[in-house]
Design an enzyme around this catalytic site. Structure first.
Site, PDB file in Angstrom:
ATOM      1  N   HIS A  35       0.841  -1.198   0.000  1.00  0.00           N
ATOM      2  CA  HIS A  35       0.000   0.000   0.000  1.00  0.00           C
ATOM      3  C   HIS A  35       0.873   1.244   0.000  1.00  0.00           C
ATOM      4  O   HIS A  35       2.057   1.194   0.296  1.00  0.00           O
ATOM      5  CB  HIS A  35      -0.942   0.016   1.213  1.00  0.00           C
ATOM      6  CG  HIS A  35      -0.241   0.324   2.503  1.00  0.00           C
ATOM      7  ND1 HIS A  35       0.455  -0.611   3.218  1.00  0.00           N
ATOM      8  CD2 HIS A  35      -0.124   1.482   3.189  1.00  0.00           C
ATOM      9  CE1 HIS A  35       0.959  -0.051   4.299  1.00  0.00           C
ATOM     10  NE2 HIS A  35       0.638   1.218   4.311  1.00  0.00           N
ATOM     11  N   CYS A  36       0.258   2.323  -0.363  1.00  0.00           N
ATOM     12  CA  CYS A  36       0.814   3.655  -0.165  1.00  0.00           C
ATOM     13  C   CYS A  36      -0.388   4.479   0.311  1.00  0.00           C
ATOM     14  O   CYS A  36      -1.377   3.908   0.760  1.00  0.00           O
ATOM     15  CB  CYS A  36       1.480   4.200  -1.430  1.00  0.00           C
ATOM     16  SG  CYS A  36       0.464   4.165  -2.904  1.00  0.00           S
ATOM     17  N   GLU A  37      -0.345   5.776   0.214  1.00  0.00           N
ATOM     18  CA  GLU A  37      -1.449   6.554   0.766  1.00  0.00           C
ATOM     19  C   GLU A  37      -2.786   6.174   0.142  1.00  0.00           C
ATOM     20  O   GLU A  37      -3.774   5.985   0.839  1.00  0.00           O
ATOM     21  CB  GLU A  37      -1.218   8.056   0.608  1.00  0.00           C
ATOM     22  CG  GLU A  37      -2.310   8.872   1.282  1.00  0.00           C
ATOM     23  CD  GLU A  37      -2.040  10.365   1.295  1.00  0.00           C
ATOM     24  OE1 GLU A  37      -2.688  11.058   2.092  1.00  0.00           O
ATOM     25  OE2 GLU A  37      -1.198  10.854   0.513  1.00  0.00           O
TER      26      GLU A  37
END
Length: 132
Positions: A35-37
């Site tokens: 994931h990232c933001e």
């Protein structure tokens, strides 16, 4: 903007390589969730990179993989935080564009063109599951 408890923060291709090299004993039960933001660029990019490395390391025994299950967190950290604040540190979400992150953002934006040269952008927000 925060960290999911128990997660390992790997944010570069070099970090993925180091992770793969340091994992001497893989188990088929290990599941990786990227994931990232928003899970729209950095997370998917590193997920694809790990899958590519995994396939290369196991090319001699296709279709076997060290990590047969890898996932992309739908909606990214932002969505996870909204539903699971208790599992996040700190328990106060700051978006990537918040002024407290301006120094980090400038650092990565300056280098982003060279890091993503030749890559195709995607806008999918669905969960991506590896076929292997």
């Amino acid at each position: 903007g925060g960290h999911i408890q128990g997660a390992i923060n790997i944010y570069t291709e070099q970090g993925i390589q180091t992770f793969m090299e340091s994992r001497l004993h893989f188990t088929k039960n290990d599941i990786l969730i990227f994931h990232c933001e928003f899970s729209s660029h950095r997370g998917p990019k590193l997920m694809r990179f790990l899958r590519s490395m995994d396939r290369k390391q196991n090319s001699h025994r296709y279709p076997e993989l060290n990590f047969p299950e890898i996932y992309l967190l739908d909606g990214g950290y932002k969505a996870f935080y909204q539903h699971n604040k208790v599992q996040c540190n700190p328990q106060a979400y700051l978006p990537m564009l918040h002024e407290d992150h301006s120094k980090d953002l400038r650092h990565f934006r300056v280098r982003s063109k060279s890091w993503t040269a030749g890559e195709k952008r995607t806008r999918s927000r669905r969960v991506i599951r590896s076929p292997y």
